[in-house]
Design an enzyme around this catalytic site. Sequence first.
Site, PDB file in Angstrom:
ATOM      1  N   CYS A   1      64.431  31.302  99.290  1.00  0.00           N
ATOM      2  CA  CYS A   1      64.296  29.869  99.047  1.00  0.00           C
ATOM      3  C   CYS A   1      64.220  29.101 100.364  1.00  0.00           C
ATOM      4  CB  CYS A   1      65.470  29.378  98.205  1.00  0.00           C
ATOM      5  SG  CYS A   1      65.373  27.633  97.761  1.00  0.00           S
TER       6      CYS A   1
ATOM      7  N   CYS B   1      72.605  29.434  92.900  1.00  0.00           N
ATOM      8  CA  CYS B   1      72.566  28.156  92.176  1.00  0.00           C
ATOM      9  C   CYS B   1      72.045  28.287  90.750  1.00  0.00           C
ATOM     10  CB  CYS B   1      71.739  27.135  92.954  1.00  0.00           C
ATOM     11  SG  CYS B   1      69.959  27.495  93.055  1.00  0.00           S
TER      12      CYS B   1
END
Length: 376
Positions: free
Chosen positions: A105, A202
């Site tokens: 990410c 997350c």
Amino acid sequence: MKKGRVLVAMSGGIDSSITALLLHEQGYEIVGLTMKTWDYVSSGGRKKETGCCSLDSINDARNVAVSLGFPHIILDIREEFGDYVISNFTSEYLAGRTPNPCVLCNTHIKWDALLRRADKLNCEYIATGHYANIRHENGRYIVSRGKDLNKDQSYALWGVSQESLSRTLLPLGVFTKPEIREIASQRGFKELVTKSESYEICFIPDNDYRGFLKRRVDNLEEQVKGGEFVLEDGTVVGHHEGYPFYTVGQRKGLGITLGYPVYVTEIQADKNRVVLGTFDELARDGMYVHKLNMGKYPDLQGRRLDSVTKVRYNDPGSPAVLEQDGDIMKVFFGKGVHAIAPGQAAVFYEGDDVIGGGWIKASFKQPAFKKYNFSQ
């Protein structure tokens, strides 16, 4: 006089908030930005009041911005995040590898998204709350360890491009975590000091990645059920629940007892097999790393370079010799390294500097002393 305009990535936590504070005090013009990467509840988790992407965290970031007098915006990148990071996460597990979505990410989503928005907002720089440093030397932007070695996050930044690094500010790299907490208290942000930090991925509800895979991949259990647990010599010793639910180095949760401690030493996705072995059998003498991003040195072709190489985030690192062969880095360890998981990031260090890194393709057993003399 303002030093320049900076787009600061703000999660609502203490690190990114103090990043904005420090740059504000240094004379930069700040724009705060909070990314919404994932809807935690829609992915199967319980209502989440704190942590990445929650409404509370967005409000916390906005409150800091209001307090310091700079604008705050929200950037919704859920579609891009899902198409790239989530898709990679599931496909890697289905291939028998162990993904590292946070590094992926950083490299392919957050930095790119920040820089695109920075351009639209006429921001020369972007900034994050990572505990690491960047310097410019010999025409290269070099990432190095942060002052606080317990919080150092240089490992997570190996994949950031030279162009992106040239526009990145990391003000926390010269501080320790206790120093950041003290700054927050002194500047009137005591609520940030007591706010809990999130260490989970997350988009994984309650740290249950098995449940996440089952929900994301249709008929997953039917596809992978009935696989075999085997020993290193191929002896079948039991049946597993599905190879994507295991990772190299795993000991707990195997659901099998052999009378002595065993670990996952290899995952053979093509055979639906999970290989088990002792701790000694878990060790590997080297590995192949691909999809390289070289930092300090742009190219190591034809060179032999000593390094300390990390094979996971919390790995202290091991002495290793690097040999680059095209787009593959051959890594030879001085001593056997345990639990080298294909799919994880490998990062090469020279002192505190990040030489570069890549993704672990495969590991091998071939004692390095047959090729090199390591000084221990």
